[in-house]
Design an enzyme around this catalytic site. Structure first.
Site, PDB file in Angstrom:
ATOM      1  N   LYS A 192      37.756  56.319  15.799  1.00 44.76           N
ATOM      2  CA  LYS A 192      36.256  57.719  16.235  1.00 44.76           C
ATOM      3  C   LYS A 192      37.945  58.864  16.538  1.00 44.76           C
ATOM      4  O   LYS A 192      37.922  58.125  17.744  1.00 44.76           O
ATOM      5  CB  LYS A 192      35.621  57.550  16.569  1.00 44.76           C
ATOM      6  CG  LYS A 192      34.797  58.985  17.060  1.00 44.76           C
ATOM      7  CD  LYS A 192      33.894  58.670  18.114  1.00 44.76           C
ATOM      8  CE  LYS A 192      34.460  59.143  19.782  1.00 44.76           C
ATOM      9  NZ  LYS A 192      34.353  60.312  19.829  1.00 44.76           N
ATOM     10  N   SER A 246      39.308  57.671  29.800  1.00 48.40           N
ATOM     11  CA  SER A 246      38.590  56.799  31.034  1.00 48.40           C
ATOM     12  C   SER A 246      38.542  55.640  31.375  1.00 48.40           C
ATOM     13  O   SER A 246      38.294  55.196  30.654  1.00 48.40           O
ATOM     14  CB  SER A 246      38.100  58.068  31.479  1.00 48.40           C
ATOM     15  OG  SER A 246      36.285  57.898  30.714  1.00 48.40           O
ATOM     16  N   THR A 247      39.147  56.266  32.758  1.00 52.07           N
ATOM     17  CA  THR A 247      38.459  54.603  33.417  1.00 52.07           C
ATOM     18  C   THR A 247      36.974  53.790  32.625  1.00 52.07           C
ATOM     19  O   THR A 247      36.456  53.107  32.728  1.00 52.07           O
ATOM     20  CB  THR A 247      38.962  54.115  35.058  1.00 52.07           C
ATOM     21  OG1 THR A 247      40.764  54.620  34.442  1.00 52.07           O
ATOM     22  CG2 THR A 247      38.747  52.857  35.301  1.00 52.07           C
ATOM     23  N   GLY A 250      35.735  53.324  29.581  1.00 50.79           N
ATOM     24  CA  GLY A 250      36.319  52.032  28.720  1.00 50.79           C
ATOM     25  C   GLY A 250      35.368  50.618  29.353  1.00 50.79           C
ATOM     26  O   GLY A 250      35.910  49.608  28.216  1.00 50.79           O
ATOM     27  N   GLU A 267      43.987  51.767  27.239  1.00 47.55           N
ATOM     28  CA  GLU A 267      45.085  52.926  27.532  1.00 47.55           C
ATOM     29  C   GLU A 267      44.130  53.573  28.435  1.00 47.55           C
ATOM     30  O   GLU A 267      43.972  54.361  27.768  1.00 47.55           O
ATOM     31  CB  GLU A 267      45.679  52.950  26.669  1.00 47.55           C
ATOM     32  CG  GLU A 267      46.695  53.483  26.863  1.00 47.55           C
ATOM     33  CD  GLU A 267      47.093  54.604  27.043  1.00 47.55           C
ATOM     34  OE1 GLU A 267      46.568  54.852  28.384  1.00 47.55           O
ATOM     35  OE2 GLU A 267      47.505  55.410  26.329  1.00 47.55           O
ATOM     36  N   CYS A 301      48.542  60.040  30.107  1.00 48.64           N
ATOM     37  CA  CYS A 301      48.114  59.257  31.315  1.00 48.64           C
ATOM     38  C   CYS A 301      49.320  58.911  32.309  1.00 48.64           C
ATOM     39  O   CYS A 301      49.191  58.588  32.990  1.00 48.64           O
ATOM     40  CB  CYS A 301      47.610  58.172  30.537  1.00 48.64           C
ATOM     41  SG  CYS A 301      48.425  58.352  28.942  1.00 48.64           S
ATOM     42  N   GLU A 401      42.909  60.642  39.179  1.00 50.69           N
ATOM     43  CA  GLU A 401      43.587  61.158  38.122  1.00 50.69           C
ATOM     44  C   GLU A 401      43.040  63.039  37.680  1.00 50.69           C
ATOM     45  O   GLU A 401      41.765  62.835  37.400  1.00 50.69           O
ATOM     46  CB  GLU A 401      43.174  60.623  36.451  1.00 50.69           C
ATOM     47  CG  GLU A 401      44.312  61.084  35.502  1.00 50.69           C
ATOM     48  CD  GLU A 401      44.029  60.264  34.581  1.00 50.69           C
ATOM     49  OE1 GLU A 401      43.150  59.892  33.753  1.00 50.69           O
ATOM     50  OE2 GLU A 401      45.236  60.069  34.158  1.00 50.69           O
TER      51      GLU A 401
HETATM   52  P1  NDP Z   1      36.490  59.740  27.502  1.00 48.58           P
HETATM   53  O1  NDP Z   1      37.120  58.483  28.421  1.00 48.58           O
HETATM   54  O2  NDP Z   1      35.004  60.256  28.037  1.00 48.58           O
HETATM   55  O3  NDP Z   1      36.781  59.670  25.704  1.00 48.58           O
HETATM   56  C1  NDP Z   1      38.035  59.364  25.120  1.00 48.58           C
HETATM   57  C2  NDP Z   1      37.381  59.064  24.014  1.00 48.58           C
HETATM   58  O4  NDP Z   1      36.189  58.218  23.991  1.00 48.58           O
HETATM   59  C3  NDP Z   1      36.026  59.938  23.129  1.00 48.58           C
HETATM   60  O5  NDP Z   1      37.137  60.199  22.184  1.00 48.58           O
HETATM   61  C4  NDP Z   1      35.057  59.792  23.900  1.00 48.58           C
HETATM   62  O6  NDP Z   1      34.049  60.776  22.459  1.00 48.58           O
HETATM   63  C5  NDP Z   1      34.858  58.127  23.589  1.00 48.58           C
HETATM   64  N1  NDP Z   1      34.090  57.629  24.449  1.00 48.58           N
HETATM   65  C6  NDP Z   1      32.755  58.384  25.516  1.00 48.58           C
HETATM   66  N2  NDP Z   1      31.881  57.913  25.646  1.00 48.58           N
HETATM   67  C7  NDP Z   1      32.342  56.815  24.688  1.00 48.58           C
HETATM   68  C8  NDP Z   1      31.451  56.080  24.939  1.00 48.58           C
HETATM   69  N3  NDP Z   1      30.266  55.194  25.751  1.00 48.58           N
HETATM   70  N4  NDP Z   1      31.558  54.680  23.555  1.00 48.58           N
HETATM   71  C9  NDP Z   1      32.446  54.782  23.105  1.00 48.58           C
HETATM   72  N5  NDP Z   1      33.424  55.259  23.489  1.00 48.58           N
HETATM   73  C10 NDP Z   1      33.435  56.325  24.279  1.00 48.58           C
HETATM   74  O7  NDP Z   1      37.005  60.866  28.126  1.00 48.58           O
HETATM   75  P2  NDP Z   1      37.042  62.193  28.828  1.00 48.58           P
HETATM   76  O8  NDP Z   1      37.428  63.017  27.142  1.00 48.58           O
HETATM   77  O9  NDP Z   1      35.326  62.924  29.576  1.00 48.58           O
HETATM   78  O10 NDP Z   1      38.006  62.958  30.197  1.00 48.58           O
HETATM   79  C11 NDP Z   1      38.027  62.553  30.589  1.00 48.58           C
HETATM   80  C12 NDP Z   1      39.161  61.535  32.158  1.00 48.58           C
HETATM   81  O11 NDP Z   1      39.118  60.865  30.912  1.00 48.58           O
HETATM   82  C13 NDP Z   1      39.999  62.871  31.939  1.00 48.58           C
HETATM   83  O12 NDP Z   1      40.111  63.861  32.522  1.00 48.58           O
HETATM   84  C14 NDP Z   1      41.356  61.930  32.049  1.00 48.58           C
HETATM   85  O13 NDP Z   1      41.506  61.613  33.597  1.00 48.58           O
HETATM   86  C15 NDP Z   1      40.702  60.362  31.601  1.00 48.58           C
HETATM   87  N6  NDP Z   1      41.306  60.346  29.785  1.00 48.58           N
HETATM   88  C16 NDP Z   1      42.797  60.050  29.792  1.00 48.58           C
HETATM   89  C17 NDP Z   1      43.167  59.283  28.504  1.00 48.58           C
HETATM   90  C18 NDP Z   1      44.621  58.828  28.652  1.00 48.58           C
HETATM   91  O14 NDP Z   1      45.399  59.088  27.652  1.00 48.58           O
HETATM   92  N7  NDP Z   1      44.562  57.301  29.100  1.00 48.58           N
HETATM   93  C19 NDP Z   1      42.463  60.599  27.238  1.00 48.58           C
HETATM   94  C20 NDP Z   1      41.044  61.197  28.100  1.00 48.58           C
HETATM   95  C21 NDP Z   1      40.880  61.618  28.977  1.00 48.58           C
HETATM   96  P3  NDP Z   1      33.312  62.502  23.545  1.00 48.58           P
HETATM   97  O15 NDP Z   1      34.543  62.834  23.483  1.00 48.58           O
HETATM   98  O16 NDP Z   1      32.661  62.861  22.309  1.00 48.58           O
HETATM   99  O17 NDP Z   1      32.566  61.026  24.363  1.00 48.58           O
END
Ligand code: NDP
Length: 510
Positions: A192, A246-247, A250, A267, A301, A401
């Protein structure tokens, strides 16, 4: 629904005429609409306009994708490792042949400056697939020297169906980080991409088809996290989830995965300390520190988001660093001269801006930035000026973060304090040191709480080098042989080759 973006007609991209990309789900080797017919608008972060609509996968579509993967698995398991490798190498070649189109899509969709997409994102994506293509037929087991008369060998077998959830900050590259090791190790995949930035991954789907991967081995289902992502996390037939994000999400995924005890690799976030000692080469450190935080608008990250400066060089360093930050060219990501583009979404831009206020509320100082650029040509995009704040190590801007072009400066007086500041975080992903003292460099590399440490550089990645973190930054590793280990199950096989085993249950008549 319009299933193709025609760049010639819609986007006036003079250098890339007639480029097409599918916008539907990629399941069982075909592009198909979502079962419920839902769509999601994909926005251009440089101007807020709709680029296209994509099909929105929901739980039912994930179920169909899992069935396609399940059906593809038996034949894929019979495919030789060399053939899996050949397909991955072919995919790497196709990515290079489509460099311009992929770079363009990535920049259009994410806001990455095209100069970075061309020289970093696309070549690194090809390199990653090539690395794992090369590894596919080198995944060896081992023989364990057990007691006389027995042969014990250890096999590394594919997990089966893996679910991969990709965020929006490096969608193209992360697609290869996840698909490369999973496919090399013989798994089938349901992936996804973030619904915010699905376009380059959908293009990869096309190239996967063109490379000749069997139908159903890779399935791509863009959709919202709370529906499609959640279904992947709790699906009983998915054996492993690889997640970047995000944590908090995760943590949700770990909870959702408990039903079938699936394996999880996470990650997550980071708050990278980038320490500049008094003996560092200041010019190199200033430049490296700017790259560490401003590349990809700080949406990484591993970003060096805490700049930890020795007090004796801090003022001199900051003068040069602020000048450099102010000189960074913000602009249209598709302009090759642009050094920093917009943030990838409006909501995220607003979150990043809110941290300038948070810094001030806790007594911090905004040294530059913290606002949107005063430039009419950028006013509809999600831009933020390069931002440097100074704060204390326990302040929110030094702990949370921000994930933007936003760096928090902290000062230290000696090595002990530098280490204490560096490790004053719940995260543990990237870290960096700038020093000419060899002993200090290695000593810090050992003591710093992080999955990666760069010495006199920052933010280097290579497909052969394990990538991942500790603490709230997650667990498991992407890339390198570590990733292959994470995508395989271990099986121990015992063979009696010559052992005389006395009966365990001796009977008088035996
Ligand atoms: P999220 O962790 O919410 O999103 C990352 C991915 O997970 C997206 O594809 C999201 O889909 C999906 N997701 C969200 N909820 C679920 C769930 N319940 N089950 C499975 N998958 C899910 O991060 P955000 O995009 O909201 O960003 C928030 C913060 O997270 C950022 O400001 C940053 O601090 C951190 N982040 C860190 C990253 C990294 O590289 N480690 C990458 C992105 C964010 P959808 O977009 O539809 O919610």
């Amino acid at each position: 629904m319009n299933t193709h973006i025609n760049f010639k007609e819609n986007l006036a991209a003079e250098n890339i005429a007639g480029m097409n990309i599918n916008t539907q789900l990629f399941i069982n080797g075909k592009f198909v609409p979502a079962i419920n017919g839902g769509t999601i608008d994909v926005l251009n972060p440089a101007n807020g306009q709709i680029i296209t609509k994509i099909a929105a996968a929901e739980a039912e579509d994930v179920d169909v994708a899992v069935i396609a993967a399940q059906n593809a698995l038996p034949k894929w398991l019979e495919t030789s490792a060399a053939e899996r490798g050949r397909l991955l190498l072919k995919l790497a070649d196709l990515i290079e042949e489509n460099l311009e189109e992929l770079a363009y899509l990535e920049s259009l969709d994410t806001g990455h400056p095209i100069r970075d997409s061309r020289r970093l994102d696309v070549p690194r994506t090809a390199a990653c697939f090539r690395y794992f293509g090369g590894i596919a037929d080198k995944i060896e087991g081992s023989v364990v020297p057990v007691e006389q008369g027995f042969l014990n060998y250890v096999l590394r077998e594919p997990i089966g169906i893996v679910g991969q959830i990709v965020p929006w900050n490096f969608p193209l590259m992360f697609t290869s980080w996840k698909l490369g090791p999973a496919l090399a190790a013989g798994n089938v995949v349901v992936m996804k991409p973030s619904e915010i930035t699905p376009l380059s991954t959908l293009k990869i789907a096309e190239l996967i088809k063109q490379a000749g991967f069997p139908d159903g081995v890779v399935n791509i289902v863009p959709g919202y996290g709370h529906t499609a992502g959640q279904r992947m996390a709790d699906h009983p037939d998915i054996g492993k989830i690889s997640f970047t994000g995000s944590t908090q999400t995760g943590r949700n995924i770990v909870n959702a995965s408990s039903g079938n005890l699936k394996r999880v690799q996470l990650e997550l976030g980071g708050k990278g300390a980038n320490i500049v000692f008094e003996d560092a080469n200041i010019e190199a450190a200033v430049n490296g520190a700017a790259w560490a935080i401003f590349h990809n608008q700080g949406q990484a990250c591993i970003a060096g988001s805490r700049l930890v400066l020795h007090e004796s060089i801090a003022d001199q360093f900051l003068e040069k660093f602020i000048d450099l930050a102010k000189s960074i060219r913000l602009g249209d990501p598709l302009d090759p001269d642009t050094e920093m583009g917009p943030l990838t979404s409006q909501a995220h831009r607003d979150k990043v801006l809110s941290y300038a206020k948070i810094a001030l509320e806790q007594g911090g100082k905004v040294l530059t930035g913290g606002i949107v650029p005063n430039d009419d040509s950028l006013k509809h995009g999600y831009y933020v000026l390069p931002t440097i704040v100074e704060a204390k190590s326990d302040d929110r801007v030094a702990q949370e973060e921000v994930f933007g072009p936003f760096v928090t400066v902290l000062r230290f007086k000696d090595d002990k304090e530098a280490l204490q500041i560096a490790n004053n975080t719940e995260y543990g992903l990237g870290s960096g040191l700038w020093t000419n003292n060899l002993q200090r460099a290695h000593s810090f590399a050992k003591k710093i709480k992080a999955g990666m440490c760069w010495i006199n550089s920052y933010k280097r990645v290579s497909p052969g080098s394990p990538f991942g973190g500790v603490g709230k930054s997650g667990y498991g590793r992407e890339m390198g042989f570590e990733a292959i280990h994470d995508y395989t199950e271990v099986k121990s096989v015992w063979v009696n080759v010559d052992a005389q085993i006395p009966p365990h249950f001796k009977r008088d008549d035996s």
